[in-house]
Design a protein around this motif. Structure first.
Motif, PDB file in Angstrom:
ATOM      1  N   VAL A  79     -30.118  79.787  46.300  1.00  0.00           N
ATOM      2  CA  VAL A  79     -30.893  80.932  45.816  1.00  0.00           C
ATOM      3  C   VAL A  79     -31.994  80.450  44.873  1.00  0.00           C
ATOM      4  O   VAL A  79     -33.165  80.836  45.010  1.00  0.00           O
ATOM      5  N   ASP A  80     -31.646  79.582  43.938  1.00  0.00           N
ATOM      6  CA  ASP A  80     -32.641  79.061  42.997  1.00  0.00           C
ATOM      7  C   ASP A  80     -33.675  78.175  43.688  1.00  0.00           C
ATOM      8  O   ASP A  80     -34.851  78.190  43.330  1.00  0.00           O
ATOM      9  N   LEU A  81     -33.249  77.413  44.694  1.00  0.00           N
ATOM     10  CA  LEU A  81     -34.190  76.597  45.457  1.00  0.00           C
ATOM     11  C   LEU A  81     -35.230  77.500  46.125  1.00  0.00           C
ATOM     12  O   LEU A  81     -36.430  77.245  46.050  1.00  0.00           O
ATOM     13  N   LEU A  82     -34.769  78.575  46.749  1.00  0.00           N
ATOM     14  CA  LEU A  82     -35.688  79.508  47.401  1.00  0.00           C
ATOM     15  C   LEU A  82     -36.599  80.198  46.391  1.00  0.00           C
ATOM     16  O   LEU A  82     -37.796  80.359  46.625  1.00  0.00           O
ATOM     17  N   LYS A  83     -36.035  80.598  45.250  1.00  0.00           N
ATOM     18  CA  LYS A  83     -36.836  81.246  44.206  1.00  0.00           C
ATOM     19  C   LYS A  83     -37.901  80.299  43.668  1.00  0.00           C
ATOM     20  O   LYS A  83     -39.036  80.711  43.415  1.00  0.00           O
ATOM     21  N   ALA A  84     -37.560  79.032  43.498  1.00  0.00           N
ATOM     22  CA  ALA A  84     -38.522  78.050  42.993  1.00  0.00           C
ATOM     23  C   ALA A  84     -39.723  77.946  43.922  1.00  0.00           C
ATOM     24  O   ALA A  84     -40.851  77.761  43.478  1.00  0.00           O
ATOM     25  N   LEU A  85     -39.477  78.098  45.219  1.00  0.00           N
ATOM     26  CA  LEU A  85     -40.541  78.004  46.214  1.00  0.00           C
ATOM     27  C   LEU A  85     -41.209  79.354  46.489  1.00  0.00           C
ATOM     28  O   LEU A  85     -42.053  79.464  47.367  1.00  0.00           O
ATOM     29  N   LYS A  86     -40.787  80.374  45.748  1.00  0.00           N
ATOM     30  CA  LYS A  86     -41.318  81.737  45.900  1.00  0.00           C
ATOM     31  C   LYS A  86     -41.064  82.277  47.301  1.00  0.00           C
ATOM     32  O   LYS A  86     -41.913  82.923  47.909  1.00  0.00           O
ATOM     33  N   LEU A  87     -39.854  81.993  47.815  1.00  0.00           N
ATOM     34  CA  LEU A  87     -39.441  82.484  49.122  1.00  0.00           C
ATOM     35  C   LEU A  87     -38.345  83.526  48.942  1.00  0.00           C
ATOM     36  O   LEU A  87     -37.691  83.581  47.899  1.00  0.00           O
ATOM     37  N   ASP A  88     -38.137  84.321  49.958  1.00  0.00           N
ATOM     38  CA  ASP A  88     -37.117  85.364  49.936  1.00  0.00           C
ATOM     39  C   ASP A  88     -35.733  84.729  49.786  1.00  0.00           C
ATOM     40  O   ASP A  88     -35.325  83.919  50.611  1.00  0.00           O
ATOM     41  N   SER A  89     -35.020  85.098  48.724  1.00  0.00           N
ATOM     42  CA  SER A  89     -33.684  84.544  48.481  1.00  0.00           C
ATOM     43  C   SER A  89     -32.596  85.589  48.706  1.00  0.00           C
ATOM     44  O   SER A  89     -31.439  85.377  48.333  1.00  0.00           O
ATOM     45  N   SER A  90     -32.944  86.687  49.340  1.00  0.00           N
ATOM     46  CA  SER A  90     -31.978  87.765  49.568  1.00  0.00           C
ATOM     47  C   SER A  90     -30.840  87.283  50.470  1.00  0.00           C
ATOM     48  O   SER A  90     -30.973  86.284  51.193  1.00  0.00           O
ATOM     49  N   LEU A  91     -29.745  88.011  50.440  1.00  0.00           N
ATOM     50  CA  LEU A  91     -28.610  87.682  51.286  1.00  0.00           C
ATOM     51  C   LEU A  91     -29.019  87.716  52.759  1.00  0.00           C
ATOM     52  O   LEU A  91     -28.627  86.839  53.532  1.00  0.00           O
ATOM     53  N   ALA A  92     -29.831  88.691  53.131  1.00  0.00           N
ATOM     54  CA  ALA A  92     -30.277  88.781  54.529  1.00  0.00           C
ATOM     55  C   ALA A  92     -31.072  87.527  54.927  1.00  0.00           C
ATOM     56  O   ALA A  92     -30.876  86.982  56.017  1.00  0.00           O
ATOM     57  N   THR A 107     -20.411  84.569  57.433  1.00  0.00           N
ATOM     58  CA  THR A 107     -21.534  84.863  56.550  1.00  0.00           C
ATOM     59  C   THR A 107     -21.188  85.936  55.516  1.00  0.00           C
ATOM     60  O   THR A 107     -21.950  86.141  54.571  1.00  0.00           O
ATOM     61  N   ALA A 108     -20.044  86.604  55.685  1.00  0.00           N
ATOM     62  CA  ALA A 108     -19.603  87.568  54.669  1.00  0.00           C
ATOM     63  C   ALA A 108     -19.086  86.832  53.429  1.00  0.00           C
ATOM     64  O   ALA A 108     -19.057  87.399  52.339  1.00  0.00           O
ATOM     65  N   ASP A 109     -18.691  85.577  53.603  1.00  0.00           N
ATOM     66  CA  ASP A 109     -18.264  84.734  52.474  1.00  0.00           C
ATOM     67  C   ASP A 109     -19.507  84.001  51.967  1.00  0.00           C
ATOM     68  O   ASP A 109     -19.747  82.847  52.279  1.00  0.00           O
ATOM     69  N   SER A 110     -20.306  84.730  51.182  1.00  0.00           N
ATOM     70  CA  SER A 110     -21.609  84.193  50.785  1.00  0.00           C
ATOM     71  C   SER A 110     -21.511  82.951  49.910  1.00  0.00           C
ATOM     72  O   SER A 110     -22.375  82.082  49.978  1.00  0.00           O
ATOM     73  N   ALA A 111     -20.450  82.831  49.112  1.00  0.00           N
ATOM     74  CA  ALA A 111     -20.323  81.652  48.256  1.00  0.00           C
ATOM     75  C   ALA A 111     -20.190  80.384  49.102  1.00  0.00           C
ATOM     76  O   ALA A 111     -20.893  79.387  48.867  1.00  0.00           O
ATOM     77  N   THR A 112     -19.318  80.429  50.091  1.00  0.00           N
ATOM     78  CA  THR A 112     -19.122  79.279  50.973  1.00  0.00           C
ATOM     79  C   THR A 112     -20.390  79.014  51.791  1.00  0.00           C
ATOM     80  O   THR A 112     -20.818  77.869  51.939  1.00  0.00           O
ATOM     81  N   MET A 113     -20.993  80.085  52.292  1.00  0.00           N
ATOM     82  CA  MET A 113     -22.220  79.941  53.075  1.00  0.00           C
ATOM     83  C   MET A 113     -23.327  79.320  52.220  1.00  0.00           C
ATOM     84  O   MET A 113     -24.046  78.421  52.673  1.00  0.00           O
ATOM     85  N   ASN A 114     -23.453  79.763  50.963  1.00  0.00           N
ATOM     86  CA  ASN A 114     -24.505  79.237  50.088  1.00  0.00           C
ATOM     87  C   ASN A 114     -24.328  77.753  49.822  1.00  0.00           C
ATOM     88  O   ASN A 114     -25.307  77.004  49.805  1.00  0.00           O
ATOM     89  N   LEU A 115     -23.095  77.312  49.611  1.00  0.00           N
ATOM     90  CA  LEU A 115     -22.835  75.884  49.401  1.00  0.00           C
ATOM     91  C   LEU A 115     -23.231  75.088  50.641  1.00  0.00           C
ATOM     92  O   LEU A 115     -23.878  74.046  50.546  1.00  0.00           O
ATOM     93  N   TRP A 116     -22.837  75.589  51.804  1.00  0.00           N
ATOM     94  CA  TRP A 116     -23.183  74.923  53.068  1.00  0.00           C
ATOM     95  C   TRP A 116     -24.692  74.895  53.253  1.00  0.00           C
ATOM     96  O   TRP A 116     -25.257  73.864  53.642  1.00  0.00           O
ATOM     97  N   LEU A 117     -25.342  76.030  52.994  1.00  0.00           N
ATOM     98  CA  LEU A 117     -26.793  76.111  53.159  1.00  0.00           C
ATOM     99  C   LEU A 117     -27.519  75.096  52.291  1.00  0.00           C
ATOM    100  O   LEU A 117     -28.448  74.429  52.748  1.00  0.00           O
ATOM    101  N   HIS A 118     -27.096  74.991  51.037  1.00  0.00           N
ATOM    102  CA  HIS A 118     -27.771  74.064  50.130  1.00  0.00           C
ATOM    103  C   HIS A 118     -27.678  72.644  50.665  1.00  0.00           C
ATOM    104  O   HIS A 118     -28.674  71.923  50.746  1.00  0.00           O
ATOM    105  N   LYS A 119     -26.480  72.235  51.064  1.00  0.00           N
ATOM    106  CA  LYS A 119     -26.297  70.885  51.608  1.00  0.00           C
ATOM    107  C   LYS A 119     -27.097  70.689  52.888  1.00  0.00           C
ATOM    108  O   LYS A 119     -27.718  69.638  53.094  1.00  0.00           O
ATOM    109  N   ALA A 120     -27.091  71.695  53.759  1.00  0.00           N
ATOM    110  CA  ALA A 120     -27.799  71.585  55.033  1.00  0.00           C
ATOM    111  C   ALA A 120     -29.313  71.498  54.823  1.00  0.00           C
ATOM    112  O   ALA A 120     -29.990  70.707  55.488  1.00  0.00           O
ATOM    113  N   VAL A 121     -29.842  72.293  53.906  1.00  0.00           N
ATOM    114  CA  VAL A 121     -31.286  72.271  53.644  1.00  0.00           C
ATOM    115  C   VAL A 121     -31.691  70.924  53.062  1.00  0.00           C
ATOM    116  O   VAL A 121     -32.678  70.319  53.497  1.00  0.00           O
ATOM    117  N   ILE A 122     -30.929  70.420  52.094  1.00  0.00           N
ATOM    118  CA  ILE A 122     -31.244  69.124  51.483  1.00  0.00           C
ATOM    119  C   ILE A 122     -31.186  68.026  52.548  1.00  0.00           C
ATOM    120  O   ILE A 122     -32.089  67.178  52.623  1.00  0.00           O
TER     121      ILE A 122
END
Length: 138
Positions: A79-92, A107-122
């Motif tokens: 979420v913070d990575l997206l905000k830093a880039l001024k991109l949409d950080s909404s759950l959708a 995807t209903a487990d947003s905490a787990t999804m967010n951790l995975w997303l961060h690693k995948a994006v990096i």
């Protein structure tokens, strides 16, 4: 254009803009390449050759977070990575990014999804020519 493309363009575009040399006023532009036989071959965008120089993703994101005026922890939060880039950080938007990157979890487990997303994006930024901080490499 997908969300990861927006992330990539924001990071690599900022780095390219920061690296672009500023020509002094009145300096003639470089001549356009000729179409003659002696011209250099065009770059092959589908080539698997690594880029000549890598973009320091950490430096770009540190600067973007600082410029945001917010206390953003992009190293640990998608979420913070997206905000830093001024991109949409909404759950959708994060669900769309998860789908785009092949997330198979709930995807209903947003905490787990967010951790995975961060690693995948990096990891994907690193695979696309980005130099990521050592502590974020898997």
């Amino acid at each position: 254009m997908g969300i990861f493309d927006s992330i990539s363009n924001a990071i690599f575009g900022r780095a390219k803009a920061a690296e672009a040399p500023q020509a002094p006023a009145g300096t003639p532009a470089a001549p356009a390449p000729s179409s003659g036989a002696a011209s250099a071959p065009a770059a092959n965008p589908s080539s698997s050759t690594p880029p000549l120089s890598t973009v320091d993703v950490g430096a770009v994101l540190d600067q973007a977070a600082k410029a945001s005026g917010q206390n953003l922890d992009w190293k640990h939060s998608i979420v913070d990575l997206l905000k830093a880039l001024k991109l949409d950080s909404s759950l959708a938007a994060r669900k769309e990014l998860a789908h785009e990157l092949g997330y198979t979890g709930d995807t209903a487990d947003s905490a787990t999804m967010n951790l995975w997303l961060h690693k995948a994006v990096i990891a994907k930024l690193a695979a696309n020519g980005g130099k990521v901080p050592a502590d974020l490499q898997s």
